[in-house]
Design an enzyme around this catalytic site. Structure first.
Site: not given
Ligand code: GAR
Length: 208
Positions: A12, A94, A108, A110
């Site tokens: 998070g 989703l 989102n 990415h």
């Molecule tokens: C982040 O780097 C986000 O961009 C990626 O996961 C990490 C979550 O970190 N999301 C994806 O890969 C979605 N396809 P966080 O829980 O510390 O925010």
């Protein structure tokens, strides 16, 4: 004031960036009203609690398939009167029962420069592993609207970082988070809440 629901699955840090931006008055026209997690016990839930934001856990593993899970998410978003849904490290794709109902209202983050290193199977550290394996010299992150195809919705903002010779997936991930994700996600959320994003021919434009 728009109601913002943030969906999480892990640490998070992007949720924290949104919470901090809100505390500094940088999210204009919106308020984080709810955090929904696909997993219990994740640190993102602690961050929500510390910020006094109500949270709900809807476990992916309690549902047989993506459609029934997405229906449960949609019911909760409807109940929360969500105006904007932010996927902040949400690791479940989703179904269109949500993406159609919340068209151009789901954002989102990415961790790559879409259309590179994206789509099904590209999430978290795997994205950075693939980018290093390919040998790209620049990577970054993309903030985009979510549609029925994985990582294929209209791009709102993108930012880049240089890839260093000795990067590991972890060091590259950290540089992208610090320099791009934690800055651009709150910015895109504020732009949305200020009604400053226009969609034309399926593309997003920022009103200046
Ligand atoms: C982040 O780097 C986000 O961009 C990626 O996961 C990490 C979550 O970190 N999301 C994806 O890969 C979605 N396809 P966080 O829980 O510390 O925010």
């Amino acid at each position: 004031m728009k109601n913002i629901c943030v969906l999480v699955s892990g640490g998070g840090t992007n949720l924290q960036a949104l919470i901090d931006a809100q505390a500094h008055g940088e999210i204009k026209g919106g308020k984080i009203t709810c955090v929904i997690s696909s997993k219990e016990g994740v640190y993102a839930l602690e961050r929500a609690k510390n910020a006094g934001i109500p949270s709900v856990v809807i476990k992916r593993k309690d549902y047989a398939d993506s459609v029934s899970y997405s229906m449960a998410i949609k019911d909760e978003l409807d109940k929360q009167s969500a105006d904007l849904v932010v996927l902040a490290g949400f690791m479940t794709i989703l179904d269109e029962c949500v993406t159609k109902a919340y068209e151009y209202r789901i954002i989102n983050v990415h961790p790559a420069l879409i259309p590179s290193f994206c789509g099904e199977g590209f999430y978290g550290l795997k994205v950075h592993e693939k980018a290093l394996e390919y040998g790209v010299k620049v990577s970054g992150a993309t903030i985009h609207f979510v549609n029925e195809k994985a990582d294929a919705g209209a791009i709102i903002l993108q930012g880049t970082v240089d890839v260093e010779n000795d990067d590991t997936p972890e060091t590259l991930q950290r540089r992208i988070m610090e320099n791009v994700e934690w800055k651009l996600l709150p910015k895109a959320v504020s732009l949305f809440c200020e009604n400053r994003i226009t969609i034309k021919n399926s593309k997003a434009y920022i009103d200046v």
